[in-house]
Scaffold this motif. Structure first.
Motif, PDB file in Angstrom:
ATOM      1  N   ARG A   1       0.902  -1.322   0.109  1.00 56.91           N
ATOM      2  CA  ARG A   1      -0.068  -0.162   0.066  1.00 56.91           C
ATOM      3  C   ARG A   1       0.950   1.250   0.178  1.00 56.91           C
ATOM      4  O   ARG A   1       1.726   1.289   0.969  1.00 56.91           O
ATOM      5  N   VAL A   2       0.737   1.968  -1.096  1.00 54.92           N
ATOM      6  CA  VAL A   2       1.472   3.381  -1.016  1.00 54.92           C
ATOM      7  C   VAL A   2       0.420   4.632  -1.195  1.00 54.92           C
ATOM      8  O   VAL A   2      -0.350   4.537  -2.030  1.00 54.92           O
ATOM      9  N   GLY A   3       0.957   5.535   0.010  1.00 52.09           N
ATOM     10  CA  GLY A   3       0.093   6.562   0.350  1.00 52.09           C
ATOM     11  C   GLY A   3       0.710   7.631  -0.487  1.00 52.09           C
ATOM     12  O   GLY A   3       1.611   7.840  -0.662  1.00 52.09           O
ATOM     13  N   ILE A   4      -0.161   8.600  -1.436  1.00 48.21           N
ATOM     14  CA  ILE A   4       0.418   9.560  -2.283  1.00 48.21           C
ATOM     15  C   ILE A   4      -0.238  10.720  -1.647  1.00 48.21           C
ATOM     16  O   ILE A   4      -1.625  10.893  -1.575  1.00 48.21           O
ATOM     17  N   LEU A   5       0.603  11.869  -1.365  1.00 45.80           N
ATOM     18  CA  LEU A   5       0.236  13.324  -0.839  1.00 45.80           C
ATOM     19  C   LEU A   5       0.865  14.485  -1.517  1.00 45.80           C
ATOM     20  O   LEU A   5       1.760  13.916  -2.152  1.00 45.80           O
ATOM     21  N   GLY A   6       0.259  15.305  -1.338  1.00 47.16           N
ATOM     22  CA  GLY A   6       0.673  16.470  -2.252  1.00 47.16           C
ATOM     23  C   GLY A   6      -0.396  17.711  -2.216  1.00 47.16           C
ATOM     24  O   GLY A   6      -1.378  17.450  -1.919  1.00 47.16           O
ATOM     25  N   LYS A   7       0.059  18.758  -2.486  1.00 47.52           N
ATOM     26  CA  LYS A   7      -0.661  19.987  -2.775  1.00 47.52           C
ATOM     27  C   LYS A   7      -1.824  19.733  -3.761  1.00 47.52           C
ATOM     28  O   LYS A   7      -1.495  18.939  -4.953  1.00 47.52           O
ATOM     29  N   CYS A   8      -3.061  20.200  -3.698  1.00 51.78           N
ATOM     30  CA  CYS A   8      -4.208  20.219  -4.614  1.00 51.78           C
ATOM     31  C   CYS A   8      -3.592  21.015  -6.058  1.00 51.78           C
ATOM     32  O   CYS A   8      -2.847  21.777  -6.003  1.00 51.78           O
ATOM     33  N   GLY A   9      -3.572  20.073  -6.929  1.00 54.33           N
ATOM     34  CA  GLY A   9      -3.287  20.344  -8.385  1.00 54.33           C
ATOM     35  C   GLY A   9      -1.848  20.052  -8.550  1.00 54.33           C
ATOM     36  O   GLY A   9      -1.498  20.529  -9.679  1.00 54.33           O
ATOM     37  N   VAL A  10      -1.179  19.597  -7.886  1.00 50.40           N
ATOM     38  CA  VAL A  10       0.300  19.302  -8.154  1.00 50.40           C
ATOM     39  C   VAL A  10       0.442  17.996  -8.916  1.00 50.40           C
ATOM     40  O   VAL A  10       1.466  17.981  -9.792  1.00 50.40           O
ATOM     41  N   GLY A  11      -0.586  17.300  -9.308  1.00 48.87           N
ATOM     42  CA  GLY A  11      -0.481  16.399 -10.035  1.00 48.87           C
ATOM     43  C   GLY A  11      -0.402  14.937  -9.647  1.00 48.87           C
ATOM     44  O   GLY A  11       0.440  14.011 -10.267  1.00 48.87           O
ATOM     45  N   LYS A  12      -0.791  14.625  -8.521  1.00 46.79           N
ATOM     46  CA  LYS A  12      -0.705  13.174  -7.809  1.00 46.79           C
ATOM     47  C   LYS A  12      -1.057  12.205  -8.529  1.00 46.79           C
ATOM     48  O   LYS A  12      -0.543  11.175  -8.789  1.00 46.79           O
ATOM     49  N   SER A  13      -2.728  12.257  -8.862  1.00 48.73           N
ATOM     50  CA  SER A  13      -3.136  11.165  -9.563  1.00 48.73           C
ATOM     51  C   SER A  13      -2.230  10.990 -10.906  1.00 48.73           C
ATOM     52  O   SER A  13      -2.268   9.886 -11.455  1.00 48.73           O
TER      53      SER A  13
ATOM     54  N   GLU B   1     -11.514   2.462  -6.264  1.00 51.54           N
ATOM     55  CA  GLU B   1     -12.496   2.392  -5.264  1.00 51.54           C
ATOM     56  C   GLU B   1     -12.373   3.651  -4.473  1.00 51.54           C
ATOM     57  O   GLU B   1     -11.214   3.733  -3.736  1.00 51.54           O
ATOM     58  N   PRO B   2     -13.402   4.541  -4.315  1.00 51.00           N
ATOM     59  CA  PRO B   2     -13.427   5.659  -3.683  1.00 51.00           C
ATOM     60  C   PRO B   2     -13.735   5.378  -2.184  1.00 51.00           C
ATOM     61  O   PRO B   2     -14.587   4.417  -1.841  1.00 51.00           O
ATOM     62  N   ILE B   3     -12.914   5.797  -1.256  1.00 47.22           N
ATOM     63  CA  ILE B   3     -13.381   5.525   0.062  1.00 47.22           C
ATOM     64  C   ILE B   3     -13.818   6.729   0.859  1.00 47.22           C
ATOM     65  O   ILE B   3     -13.456   7.894   0.740  1.00 47.22           O
ATOM     66  N   THR B   4     -15.117   6.725   1.256  1.00 51.95           N
ATOM     67  CA  THR B   4     -15.841   7.655   1.407  1.00 51.95           C
ATOM     68  C   THR B   4     -16.032   7.992   2.957  1.00 51.95           C
ATOM     69  O   THR B   4     -16.212   6.987   3.655  1.00 51.95           O
ATOM     70  N   LEU B   5     -15.376   9.283   3.538  1.00 62.03           N
ATOM     71  CA  LEU B   5     -15.475   9.560   4.634  1.00 62.03           C
ATOM     72  C   LEU B   5     -16.176  11.022   4.531  1.00 62.03           C
ATOM     73  O   LEU B   5     -16.220  11.535   3.625  1.00 62.03           O
TER      74      LEU B   5
ATOM     75  N   ASP C   1      -4.615   7.054  -2.855  1.00 62.65           N
ATOM     76  CA  ASP C   1      -4.702   8.519  -3.533  1.00 62.65           C
ATOM     77  C   ASP C   1      -5.411   9.567  -2.681  1.00 62.65           C
ATOM     78  O   ASP C   1      -6.586   9.389  -2.665  1.00 62.65           O
ATOM     79  N   LEU C   2      -4.699  10.279  -1.918  1.00 64.55           N
ATOM     80  CA  LEU C   2      -5.153  11.184  -1.043  1.00 64.55           C
ATOM     81  C   LEU C   2      -5.571  12.561  -1.144  1.00 64.55           C
ATOM     82  O   LEU C   2      -4.954  13.083  -2.502  1.00 64.55           O
ATOM     83  N   PRO C   3      -6.559  13.106  -0.885  1.00 61.17           N
ATOM     84  CA  PRO C   3      -6.985  14.429  -1.241  1.00 61.17           C
ATOM     85  C   PRO C   3      -5.768  15.545  -1.020  1.00 61.17           C
ATOM     86  O   PRO C   3      -5.038  15.329   0.023  1.00 61.17           O
ATOM     87  N   GLY C   4      -5.863  16.651  -1.928  1.00 61.52           N
ATOM     88  CA  GLY C   4      -4.715  17.584  -1.938  1.00 61.52           C
ATOM     89  C   GLY C   4      -4.883  18.601  -0.974  1.00 61.52           C
ATOM     90  O   GLY C   4      -5.952  19.020  -0.505  1.00 61.52           O
TER      91      GLY C   4
ATOM     92  N   LEU D   1      -4.772  10.524   8.656  1.00 62.42           N
ATOM     93  CA  LEU D   1      -4.378   9.734   9.568  1.00 62.42           C
ATOM     94  C   LEU D   1      -4.849   8.368   9.408  1.00 62.42           C
ATOM     95  O   LEU D   1      -4.318   7.374   9.653  1.00 62.42           O
ATOM     96  N   LYS D   2      -5.870   8.271   9.101  1.00 62.75           N
ATOM     97  CA  LYS D   2      -7.046   7.026   8.785  1.00 62.75           C
ATOM     98  C   LYS D   2      -6.013   6.058   7.908  1.00 62.75           C
ATOM     99  O   LYS D   2      -5.752   5.172   8.106  1.00 62.75           O
ATOM    100  N   GLU D   3      -5.625   6.839   6.664  1.00 59.29           N
ATOM    101  CA  GLU D   3      -5.281   5.870   5.546  1.00 59.29           C
ATOM    102  C   GLU D   3      -3.823   5.703   5.738  1.00 59.29           C
ATOM    103  O   GLU D   3      -3.205   4.681   5.640  1.00 59.29           O
ATOM    104  N   LEU D   4      -3.013   6.822   6.159  1.00 60.07           N
ATOM    105  CA  LEU D   4      -1.508   6.889   6.156  1.00 60.07           C
ATOM    106  C   LEU D   4      -0.983   5.582   7.029  1.00 60.07           C
ATOM    107  O   LEU D   4       0.049   5.014   6.996  1.00 60.07           O
ATOM    108  N   LYS D   5      -1.714   5.403   8.175  1.00 62.83           N
ATOM    109  CA  LYS D   5      -1.243   4.448   9.209  1.00 62.83           C
ATOM    110  C   LYS D   5      -1.297   2.981   8.582  1.00 62.83           C
ATOM    111  O   LYS D   5      -0.484   2.095   9.119  1.00 62.83           O
ATOM    112  N   ASN D   6      -1.930   2.792   7.652  1.00 65.22           N
ATOM    113  CA  ASN D   6      -2.303   1.618   6.835  1.00 65.22           C
ATOM    114  C   ASN D   6      -1.374   1.243   5.693  1.00 65.22           C
ATOM    115  O   ASN D   6      -1.366   0.224   4.903  1.00 65.22           O
ATOM    116  N   CYS D   7      -0.520   2.333   5.501  1.00 61.57           N
ATOM    117  CA  CYS D   7       0.451   2.460   4.174  1.00 61.57           C
ATOM    118  C   CYS D   7       1.716   1.929   4.661  1.00 61.57           C
ATOM    119  O   CYS D   7       2.157   2.126   5.419  1.00 61.57           O
TER     120      CYS D   7
END
Length: 192
Positions: free
Chosen positions: A74-86, A101-105, A134-137, A153-159
């Protein structure tokens, strides 16, 4: 005076070259992988262990190995909004995208980018699977950033791996510096 660069490479060669380089690189990787597998891989290890362990113990080790490899990394991807993470994720991994698969919170959608984490499951060319989270920017709005903390916090602890995408041609790195420091603090506190 016009700036017209001269091309010394035939256009046909230029378009075929990336494939030639990719093929040669893959062959070199395959050769090195076989060497490492023979010397250090599970089969080599089991052969050495068979000298001191019984058949039942060897089977238990092999089962543990197979179980560990069956779970996708599992690889968590972080970055500023619009930086091109996806976009970076889609271009970085040469695997076949199997599922998104979206993870809805409970977060609000403000019209740009993702406001929820998404799992992107890839089948890798050499076998195995990879799950990208793929996390929100961040960096667009302070209130929005605070609401994303729960998701991070929820997603990164499982990466298994966390990748922070930073825009290379930007001098505005304050948000990225804050995120790096936050990740360090979360790690120290055992939150991720």
């Amino acid at each position: 005076m016009q700036n017209n660069p001269v091309s010394f490479v035939d256009k046909r060669v230029a378009t075929e070259m990336p494939e030639v380089v990719r093929k040669a690189t893959q062959e070199a990787i395959d050769k090195e992988t076989q060497k490492i597998e023979k010397e250090l891989g599970i089969n080599g290890l089991l052969a050495k262990l068979s000298q001191v362990l019984g058949k039942d113990d060897l089977e238990k080790i092999k089962k543990l190995w197979n179980d560990a490899n069956a779970r996708p990394v599992r690889v968590g991807i972080l970055g500023k909004c619009g930086v091109g993470k996806s976009t970076t994720v889609n271009n970085l991994f040469q695997g076949e995208l199997e599922e998104i698969e979206p993870i809805t919170l409970s977060t609000s959608r403000l019209g740009v980018g993702n406001s929820v984490a998404q799992y992107k499951k890839y089948k890798l060319p050499k076998g195995g699977r990879l799950t990208i989270v793929d996390l929100p920017g961040y960096g667009r709005d302070l209130v929005e950033d605070e609401s994303y903390q729960e998701i991070y916090l929820k997603e990164l602890k499982n990466c298994d791996i966390i990748i922070l995408i930073i825009q290379a041609n930007s001098s505005d790195l304050v948000d990225d510096q804050v995120m790096i420091q936050t990740l360090i603090e979360w790690k120290k506190a055992g939150l991720i």
